[in-house]
Scaffold this motif. Structure first.
Motif, PDB file in Angstrom:
ATOM      1  N   VAL A 545      25.419  14.296   1.061  1.00 54.88           N
ATOM      2  CA  VAL A 545      25.157  15.157  -0.102  1.00 54.88           C
ATOM      3  C   VAL A 545      23.764  15.776  -0.017  1.00 54.88           C
ATOM      4  CG1 VAL A 545      24.762  15.124  -2.594  1.00 54.88           C
ATOM      5  CG2 VAL A 545      26.777  13.996  -1.635  1.00 54.88           C
ATOM      6  N   ASN A 546      22.816  15.024   0.478  1.00 56.58           N
ATOM      7  CA  ASN A 546      21.419  15.485   0.493  1.00 56.58           C
ATOM      8  C   ASN A 546      21.183  16.650   1.451  1.00 56.58           C
ATOM      9  OD1 ASN A 546      20.531  13.744  -1.452  1.00 56.58           O
ATOM     10  ND2 ASN A 546      19.746  12.200  -0.022  1.00 56.58           N
ATOM     11  N   VAL A 548      22.355  19.429   1.310  1.00 53.41           N
ATOM     12  CA  VAL A 548      22.226  20.642   0.481  1.00 53.41           C
ATOM     13  C   VAL A 548      20.792  20.781  -0.015  1.00 53.41           C
ATOM     14  CG1 VAL A 548      22.948  21.767  -1.647  1.00 53.41           C
ATOM     15  CG2 VAL A 548      24.651  20.660  -0.192  1.00 53.41           C
ATOM     16  N   HIS A 572      29.249  23.702  -1.343  1.00 49.28           N
ATOM     17  CA  HIS A 572      30.138  22.560  -1.615  1.00 49.28           C
ATOM     18  C   HIS A 572      30.473  22.441  -3.106  1.00 49.28           C
ATOM     19  CE1 HIS A 572      30.489  20.803   2.343  1.00 49.28           C
ATOM     20  NE2 HIS A 572      29.169  20.864   2.514  1.00 49.28           N
ATOM     21  N   THR A 574      30.839  21.343  -6.672  1.00 55.82           N
ATOM     22  CA  THR A 574      30.750  19.983  -7.246  1.00 55.82           C
ATOM     23  C   THR A 574      31.818  19.082  -6.622  1.00 55.82           C
ATOM     24  OG1 THR A 574      32.184  20.679  -9.068  1.00 55.82           O
ATOM     25  CG2 THR A 574      29.802  20.819  -9.430  1.00 55.82           C
ATOM     26  N   SER A 597      29.571  12.825  -5.300  1.00 63.73           N
ATOM     27  CA  SER A 597      29.785  14.253  -5.602  1.00 63.73           C
ATOM     28  C   SER A 597      28.530  15.067  -5.312  1.00 63.73           C
ATOM     29  CB  SER A 597      30.185  14.438  -7.073  1.00 63.73           C
ATOM     30  OG  SER A 597      31.374  13.767  -7.355  1.00 63.73           O
ATOM     31  N   TYR A 598      28.747  16.289  -4.877  1.00 58.86           N
ATOM     32  CA  TYR A 598      27.640  17.246  -4.750  1.00 58.86           C
ATOM     33  C   TYR A 598      27.201  17.686  -6.140  1.00 58.86           C
ATOM     34  CZ  TYR A 598      28.662  17.634   0.257  1.00 58.86           C
ATOM     35  OH  TYR A 598      28.832  17.365   1.592  1.00 58.86           O
ATOM     36  N   GLN A 599      25.923  18.049  -6.256  1.00 57.09           N
ATOM     37  CA  GLN A 599      25.364  18.377  -7.569  1.00 57.09           C
ATOM     38  C   GLN A 599      25.638  19.813  -8.015  1.00 57.09           C
ATOM     39  OE1 GLN A 599      23.961  15.888  -9.419  1.00 57.09           O
ATOM     40  NE2 GLN A 599      24.732  14.699  -7.666  1.00 57.09           N
TER      41      GLN A 599
END
Length: 682
Positions: A545-546, A548, A572, A574, A597-599
């Motif tokens: 996730v990070n 991004v 990506h 959410t 989950s992506y933010q």
């Protein structure tokens, strides 16, 4: 008070637009000419199209420029020349004459002859100093009237021919001696007066010029008058001669009376209403058809700034010399707006700006016709501004349209081409050359307003750029993935009419965050060792996730435009890191979905939505085993349908029809990538 502040904060964007609207309106009205507008349009040599016109009030008939110029020239030609006279010189010369006469003429001459010679010498002196002797020959006409000043007071008048030039002294002596039969003594007299005569007249240039200036100021600018109710011109009469001059006088008088102290505020208010109406149309257009631009205050400010800048430059040209108005490159406006936004917005803004310029320029109809036509040509001809050849070709076409339209208007007005001033075409050529300044101007705007044009996107798409080279070195698998996504995204964007150049650049940079931990991503694991085996599912998901956030930091450090960073932020949405989420669920019953989950945010434009689809499809396609057309079709449908069900495209202005078109493109491209062929029977 707190509620009021919160309300202001919530509406700060609208408040800013209102202030921008008011300030722009004020500045444009300030630049407008401070005069009213005559309600009749007329041209010299053309029939009067309106009804019979009677004088609405008494007014004076203004002289033509030619008449005024002729009168001024007459004053200058007949102006009196003023000379300062030094009377002390005449007395000094006569005194010296008495003492030096006896030294020149010897005692051998008879007393009677001596007395005659001395009297003749005094006559010569009187003739020389009757008006005076000039210090130099000033070259004026002999017929010019002169006034001789003594102690700054006018004492006598004469002609310039009456004043003695220093080279004319010998002729005076010769004339007097012949008259008195003493020509034999010319040599002695010439020798005597050569050392004796001193000039006593000096040209007073400042006094002369001041006198002429005062006389010029007394010239009347009018000749005769027209009484109220007098018929000036009837319908159908040709506007020429005295009728034309009366109409011009009425127009000038009307405009000066309209813009007086009594009507000043009303005229200002009327101008403000018209300008506000035009700017309001621009804002309404943005709100209805360009919502993304309308909601971005920087972009709205940019558009208003360009409108104001062109009006300011045109005003300067009109105030300096109205013949230079066609040198101002008005077509830069649609070019700039098309480079940063789109053709329709560029043309709409251009037309509104030309309407405002109609208040400033002379022959407003002709001017507006020319500028609107060339604006349309600009929008239609310049397709890819980053290609230099296209810009040069477009500028050539713009210049040609200017010349053709101007030629047509001139023939309509004059009825022939014999009197056309061909040098006027130089202004259109200069205008075309000035339009080429749009390239450095676009670059300056990018830095000032943080906007991105196709020219910058073309530079960013170069895979030899520093950042993309670093990506290819640190994460070669990611770089190859990005290239594939860029090709898919560009083809998809072309299919639905989105910005293909923008989405390609966004695709090239969307995964640059993977450079921080390249081996944690499958495409970069060339050794067969998977570092995720040493981590928990939650830790692995967090690293994934990070990428991004890491990508946004790297992009900002390398000063990538915000429009490109948007692709990194949204590619990506959410969505969930599904593999590690399911792995975590196998071990634990309760799993927080947010940890995997992506933010976000979710894609908010066609271009960012396209990237999300292409990125997911390209990445997942690596897992296809023995791909066939049927498998690829089902595979693409499954991935994109899942994104639609999760609501990833709710904020993007993309339709189901466009999504279907993108699916079709992706299926075709993947089939080409895997080299699928028809299976022939054995």
């Amino acid at each position: 008070m707190k509620d009021f502040i919160n309300k202001l904060y919530r509406n700060h964007s609208l408040i800013y637009k209102c202030l921008l609207f008011i300030i722009t309106t004020f500045l444009i009205v300030y630049l407008f000419p401070k005069s009213g507008k005559f309600k009749y349009d007329f041209e010299k040599g053309k029939p009067w199209q309106s009804e019979d016109l009677q004088a609405p009030f008494d007014f004076a008939i203004r002289k033509t420029d030619k008449e005024i110029s002729s009168e001024k020239q007459k004053v200058v030609d007949n102006g009196v020349l003023y000379f300062d006279k030094d009377n002390s010189i005449e007395a000094k010369v006569k005194a010296k004459y008495k003492t030096q006469f006896s030294r020149v003429f010897s005692d051998t001459i008879t007393r009677r002859t001596t007395r005659n010679l001395k009297n003749v010498g005094e006559i010569v002196l009187n003739d020389l100093y009757t008006f005076g002797v000039l210090h130099e020959n000033y070259g004026f006409s002999d017929k010019k009237v002169v006034a001789i000043l003594e102690d700054r007071t006018k004492k006598q008048d004469a002609f310039y021919s009456n004043l003695i030039k220093q080279n004319g002294v010998s002729a005076i002596i010769d004339g007097v001696l012949r008259k008195n039969d003493l020509i034999n003594y010319k040599t002695e007299f010439t020798s005597l007066f050569f050392d004796l005569i001193e000039p006593n007249l000096t040209y007073n240039k400042s006094f002369t010029e001041r006198a002429i200036k005062e006389e010029l100021e007394t010239i009347s600018l009018t000749r005769g008058s027209v009484a109220k109710g007098t018929l000036i011109i009837s319908k159908g009469e040709v506007v020429e001669g005295d009728k034309y001059q009366k109409l011009k006088s009425l127009q000038s008088e009307y405009e000066s009376q309209v813009w007086n102290e009594a009507n000043y505020n009303w005229v200002l208010f009327a101008y403000a209403l018209l300008v506000a109406l035009v700017l309001l149309m621009l804002l309404l257009f943005l709100r209805k058809y360009r919502t993304e631009v309308y909601e971005n205050n920087t972009k709205v400010t940019f558009i208003f700034f360009n409108v104001l800048l062109l009006i300011f430059i045109t005003t300067l040209a009109v105030n300096y010399n109205s013949k230079y108005i066609y040198v101002v490159p008005i077509c830069i406006l649609p070019l700039v707006l098309k480079a940063f936004f789109d053709a329709r917005l560029g043309l709409f803004t251009h037309v509104l700006t030309v309407l405002l310029l109609g208040f400033i320029v002379p022959n407003s109809y002709e001017y507006m016709f020319l500028q609107i036509i060339t604006g349309i040509v600009t929008i239609l001809t310049v397709s890819e501004l980053y290609k230099r050849a296209n810009l040069f070709i477009s500028v050539g076409q713009i210049t040609l349209i200017y010349i053709i339209a101007y030629f047509a208007f001139f023939v309509i007005h004059e009825g022939n081409v014999t009197t056309i001033k061909w040098e006027n075409f130089i202004w259109f050529i200069l205008c075309g050359l000035a339009t080429l300044f749009v390239q450095p101007l676009i670059y300056a705007y990018e830095k000032l307003f943080g906007l991105v044009s196709d020219v910058s996107l073309l530079e960013l798409s170069d895979t030899n750029s520093k950042l993309l080279k670093e990506l290819s070195n640190k994460a070669p698998g990611t770089f190859h993935h990005s290239l594939n996504v860029a090709n898919l995204a560009e083809a998809s964007a072309n299919e639905i009419g989105a910005n293909a150049m923008l989405v390609r650049v966004g695709a090239l940079y969307h995964d640059i965050g993977k450079m921080k931990n390249p081996t944690f991503f499958t495409e970069n694991q060339s050794t067969g060792i998977n570092p995720h085996n040493e981590l928990s599912s939650k830790e692995s998901a967090q690293i994934i996730v990070n990428h991004v956030i890491d990508g946004i930091e790297i992009a900002r450090k390398n000063k990538l435009p915000d429009r490109v960073i948007d692709f990194i932020r949204t590619h990506h949405g959410t969505s969930v890191v599904y593999y590690f989420y399911m792995k975590e669920k196998e071990e634990f019953e309760e799993v927080d979905r947010n940890d995997f989950s992506y933010q976000g945010p979710k894609p908010f434009s066609k271009e960012t939505a396209i990237l999300m689809m292409c990125d997911s499809v390209e990445a997942a396609s690596k897992s296809l085993k023995e791909p066939t057309s049927t498998k690829i079709d089902a595979f693409v449908e499954n991935i994109i349908s899942k994104q639609v069900e999760e609501g990833q495209f709710l904020n993007a202005n993309i339709t189901f029809k466009e999504i279907q078109s993108i699916k079709k493109v992706l299926k075709q491209k993947l089939a080409n990538i895997y080299h699928l062929r028809i299976e022939y029977p054995e």
